[in-house]
Write a protein that holds these residues in place. Structure first.
Motif, PDB file in Angstrom:
ATOM      1  N   VAL A  27      24.618  21.740 -45.690  1.00 19.92           N
ATOM      2  CA  VAL A  27      24.087  21.842 -44.327  1.00 19.92           C
ATOM      3  C   VAL A  27      24.751  20.811 -43.421  1.00 19.92           C
ATOM      4  N   LEU A  28      24.896  19.606 -43.926  1.00 28.98           N
ATOM      5  CA  LEU A  28      25.473  18.529 -43.122  1.00 28.98           C
ATOM      6  C   LEU A  28      26.942  18.803 -42.803  1.00 28.98           C
ATOM      7  N   ILE A  29      27.699  19.226 -43.798  1.00 28.12           N
ATOM      8  CA  ILE A  29      29.113  19.547 -43.572  1.00 28.12           C
ATOM      9  C   ILE A  29      29.245  20.673 -42.548  1.00 28.12           C
ATOM     10  N   THR A  30      28.460  21.737 -42.731  1.00 34.90           N
ATOM     11  CA  THR A  30      28.521  22.890 -41.843  1.00 34.90           C
ATOM     12  C   THR A  30      28.161  22.506 -40.406  1.00 34.90           C
ATOM     13  N   SER A  31      27.107  21.707 -40.251  1.00 43.90           N
ATOM     14  CA  SER A  31      26.639  21.338 -38.917  1.00 43.90           C
ATOM     15  C   SER A  31      27.640  20.444 -38.204  1.00 43.90           C
ATOM     16  N   LEU A  32      28.175  19.439 -38.885  1.00 45.65           N
ATOM     17  CA  LEU A  32      29.140  18.545 -38.242  1.00 45.65           C
ATOM     18  C   LEU A  32      30.421  19.278 -37.880  1.00 45.65           C
ATOM     19  N   ARG A  33      30.845  20.169 -38.765  1.00 48.51           N
ATOM     20  CA  ARG A  33      32.022  20.988 -38.436  1.00 48.51           C
ATOM     21  C   ARG A  33      31.710  21.896 -37.245  1.00 48.51           C
ATOM     22  N   GLY A  34      30.497  22.417 -37.194  1.00 45.90           N
ATOM     23  CA  GLY A  34      30.088  23.265 -36.077  1.00 45.90           C
ATOM     24  C   GLY A  34      30.060  22.528 -34.755  1.00 45.90           C
ATOM     25  N   LEU A  35      29.829  21.220 -34.795  1.00 41.94           N
ATOM     26  CA  LEU A  35      29.845  20.393 -33.586  1.00 41.94           C
ATOM     27  C   LEU A  35      31.266  19.967 -33.207  1.00 41.94           C
ATOM     28  N   GLY A  36      32.237  20.381 -34.021  1.00 41.61           N
ATOM     29  CA  GLY A  36      33.628  20.097 -33.694  1.00 41.61           C
ATOM     30  C   GLY A  36      34.183  18.810 -34.256  1.00 41.61           C
ATOM     31  N   HIS A  37      33.501  18.225 -35.249  1.00 42.74           N
ATOM     32  CA  HIS A  37      33.934  16.945 -35.797  1.00 42.74           C
ATOM     33  C   HIS A  37      34.826  17.137 -37.020  1.00 42.74           C
ATOM     34  N   ASP A  38      35.761  16.217 -37.185  1.00 44.23           N
ATOM     35  CA  ASP A  38      36.598  16.166 -38.378  1.00 44.23           C
ATOM     36  C   ASP A  38      35.788  15.500 -39.485  1.00 44.23           C
ATOM     37  N   VAL A  39      35.684  16.161 -40.631  1.00 43.86           N
ATOM     38  CA  VAL A  39      34.797  15.704 -41.707  1.00 43.86           C
ATOM     39  C   VAL A  39      35.599  15.422 -42.970  1.00 43.86           C
ATOM     40  N   MET A  40      35.299  14.293 -43.606  1.00 45.62           N
ATOM     41  CA  MET A  40      35.784  14.009 -44.953  1.00 45.62           C
ATOM     42  C   MET A  40      34.567  13.819 -45.853  1.00 45.62           C
ATOM     43  N   VAL A  41      34.681  14.261 -47.098  1.00 46.16           N
ATOM     44  CA  VAL A  41      33.545  14.240 -48.013  1.00 46.16           C
ATOM     45  C   VAL A  41      33.880  13.395 -49.232  1.00 46.16           C
ATOM     46  N   VAL A  42      32.997  12.450 -49.556  1.00 49.30           N
ATOM     47  CA  VAL A  42      33.095  11.671 -50.795  1.00 49.30           C
ATOM     48  C   VAL A  42      31.669  11.534 -51.320  1.00 49.30           C
ATOM     49  N   VAL A  43      31.367  12.203 -52.422  1.00 44.67           N
ATOM     50  CA  VAL A  43      29.988  12.266 -52.912  1.00 44.67           C
ATOM     51  C   VAL A  43      29.921  11.955 -54.404  1.00 44.67           C
ATOM     52  N   PRO A  44      28.756  11.505 -54.869  1.00 45.79           N
ATOM     53  CA  PRO A  44      28.592  11.257 -56.307  1.00 45.79           C
ATOM     54  C   PRO A  44      28.572  12.562 -57.103  1.00 45.79           C
ATOM     55  N   ALA A  45      29.061  12.495 -58.312  1.00 40.98           N
ATOM     56  CA  ALA A  45      29.046  13.665 -59.186  1.00 40.98           C
ATOM     57  C   ALA A  45      27.633  13.986 -59.665  1.00 40.98           C
ATOM     58  N   GLN A  46      26.787  12.963 -59.759  1.00 42.55           N
ATOM     59  CA  GLN A  46      25.429  13.138 -60.271  1.00 42.55           C
ATOM     60  C   GLN A  46      24.411  12.684 -59.232  1.00 42.55           C
ATOM     61  N   ASN A  47      23.145  13.033 -59.489  1.00 42.93           N
ATOM     62  CA  ASN A  47      22.046  12.609 -58.623  1.00 42.93           C
ATOM     63  C   ASN A  47      21.780  11.114 -58.818  1.00 42.93           C
ATOM     64  N   HIS A  48      21.754  10.374 -57.721  1.00 43.05           N
ATOM     65  CA  HIS A  48      21.472   8.937 -57.778  1.00 43.05           C
ATOM     66  C   HIS A  48      20.237   8.579 -56.963  1.00 43.05           C
ATOM     67  N   SER A  49      19.306   9.497 -56.844  1.00 40.21           N
ATOM     68  CA  SER A  49      18.094   9.228 -56.078  1.00 40.21           C
ATOM     69  C   SER A  49      17.333   8.045 -56.665  1.00 40.21           C
ATOM     70  N   GLY A  50      16.862   7.168 -55.792  1.00 45.34           N
ATOM     71  CA  GLY A  50      16.048   6.045 -56.217  1.00 45.34           C
ATOM     72  C   GLY A  50      16.812   4.858 -56.757  1.00 45.34           C
ATOM     73  N   ARG A  51      18.138   4.897 -56.713  1.00 41.11           N
ATOM     74  CA  ARG A  51      18.922   3.798 -57.277  1.00 41.11           C
ATOM     75  C   ARG A  51      19.382   2.795 -56.226  1.00 41.11           C
ATOM     76  N   GLY A  52      18.942   2.992 -55.000  1.00 41.63           N
ATOM     77  CA  GLY A  52      19.150   1.998 -53.957  1.00 41.63           C
ATOM     78  C   GLY A  52      20.601   1.637 -53.715  1.00 41.63           C
ATOM     79  N   HIS A  53      20.841   0.331 -53.574  1.00 47.19           N
ATOM     80  CA  HIS A  53      22.167  -0.162 -53.213  1.00 47.19           C
ATOM     81  C   HIS A  53      22.993  -0.520 -54.455  1.00 47.19           C
ATOM     82  N   SER A  54      22.808   0.225 -55.521  1.00 48.23           N
ATOM     83  CA  SER A  54      23.522  -0.074 -56.762  1.00 48.23           C
ATOM     84  C   SER A  54      24.997   0.299 -56.654  1.00 48.23           C
ATOM     85  N   VAL A  55      25.815  -0.385 -57.447  1.00 46.54           N
ATOM     86  CA  VAL A  55      27.255  -0.126 -57.492  1.00 46.54           C
ATOM     87  C   VAL A  55      27.675   0.003 -58.949  1.00 46.54           C
ATOM     88  N   THR A  56      28.859   0.560 -59.166  1.00 44.41           N
ATOM     89  CA  THR A  56      29.396   0.729 -60.513  1.00 44.41           C
ATOM     90  C   THR A  56      30.278  -0.458 -60.872  1.00 44.41           C
TER      91      THR A  56
END
Length: 276
Positions: free
Chosen positions: A19-48
């Motif tokens: 939804v976010l990618i589609t909407s930002l592209r629909g508003l005419g913005h250049d989009v780059m995507v970098v996302v986690p492979a797995q769900n990280h809900s609840g892990r806060g500001h953790s790093v690898t």
């Protein structure tokens, strides 16, 4: 101006990401995507701590990006370091499945990604939505208000916007504060012996009728809640600048026991004394 980095904490297959990618592209913005492979809900500001894997992938609306075996904060750091191409000019994190309101922002990976960007003076938004919100509802609100939120974030360096969307389309969004009430922990026995489940529920803030609504009250009433948050942690009372506290450093003296070759504590005394 560089592209808008889109990331999340729900992982590569989340509806909110598309939804976010589609909407930002629909508003005419250049989009780059970098996302986690797995769900990280609840892990806060953790790093690898250690290497991560980066794989290219084609996302919604033929947008190319990276899937990372790391956390949302890892994704932002990689993009800001130039590992994913052009350094992003803004960061938009979400759309999280479920609100991130009140104290929940501390454990949210969605919010942490925006916080990390703002720490580096990069404008950022964290978007979360009611679990009952549909693709169509979220898209309508983003297309209607998205540019206003991006502009507001760009004017607040060192801050980021935490935005929570209701289940039904809302024609109004309001600046609100975080709800100050703590999350009440609840322990529920699990079906498997020896296991329990820890849940948390929002406690009412107890605000009076004349008090300004908080983010929780705002979204529960069907209005979009927007909160501006500082990237830098708040600092408490540090005392007067001229204050300096002195106390003797205490050391322990050990003496080898001649009989069992063990260690026995002979005494505890301030440094510089004779220990007698």
């Amino acid at each position: 101006m560089g592209p808008i980095l889109v990331t999340n904490d729900d992982g590569v297959g989340a509806m909110g990401l598309d939804v976010l990618i589609t909407s930002l592209r629909g508003l005419g913005h250049d989009v780059m995507v970098v996302v986690p492979a797995q769900n990280h809900s609840g892990r806060g500001h953790s790093v690898t701590l250690g290497p991560v894997r980066m794989d290219t992938q084609r996302f919604h609306t033929d947008t190319w990006g990276y899937v990372v075996t790391g956390t949302p904060v890892d994704c932002v750091r990689l993009a800001l370091a130039g590992a994913c191409g052009t350094r992003p000019a803004m960061v938009v994190s979400g759309i999280n499945h479920g609100w991130n309101v009140g104290h929940q922002i501390l454990g949210s990976g969605t919010v942490a990604a925006a916080r990390e960007a703002a720490w580096h003076q990069v404008p950022a938004l964290a978007l979360s939505a009611s679990e009952g919100a549909s693709w169509e509802t979220l898209t309508r609100m983003l297309l209607h208000f998205g540019d206003s939120w991006l502009m507001a974030a760009a004017q607040r360096r060192g801050q980021y916007l935490n935005i929570n969307l209701p289940a039904a389309p809302a024609a109004v969004w309001c600046w609100v504060s975080l709800d100050p009430a703590p999350i009440v922990p609840e322990v529920i026995p699990a079906t498997e012996p020896g296991r329990v489940q820890l849940l948390g529920r929002h406690q009412s803030s107890g605000a009076g009728q004349d008090a300004a609504p908080t983010d929780i009250q705002c979204v529960e009433q069907g209005t979009i809640a927007v909160t501006a948050l500082q990237a830098y942690p708040a600092v408490g009372d540090q005392g007067a600048p001229e204050e300096c506290w002195h106390a003797p450093l205490m050391m322990s003296s050990y003496e080898e026991d001649e009989h069992d070759h063990g260690k026995s504590i002979r005494g505890v005394f301030p440094v510089g004394s004779d220990g007698v």
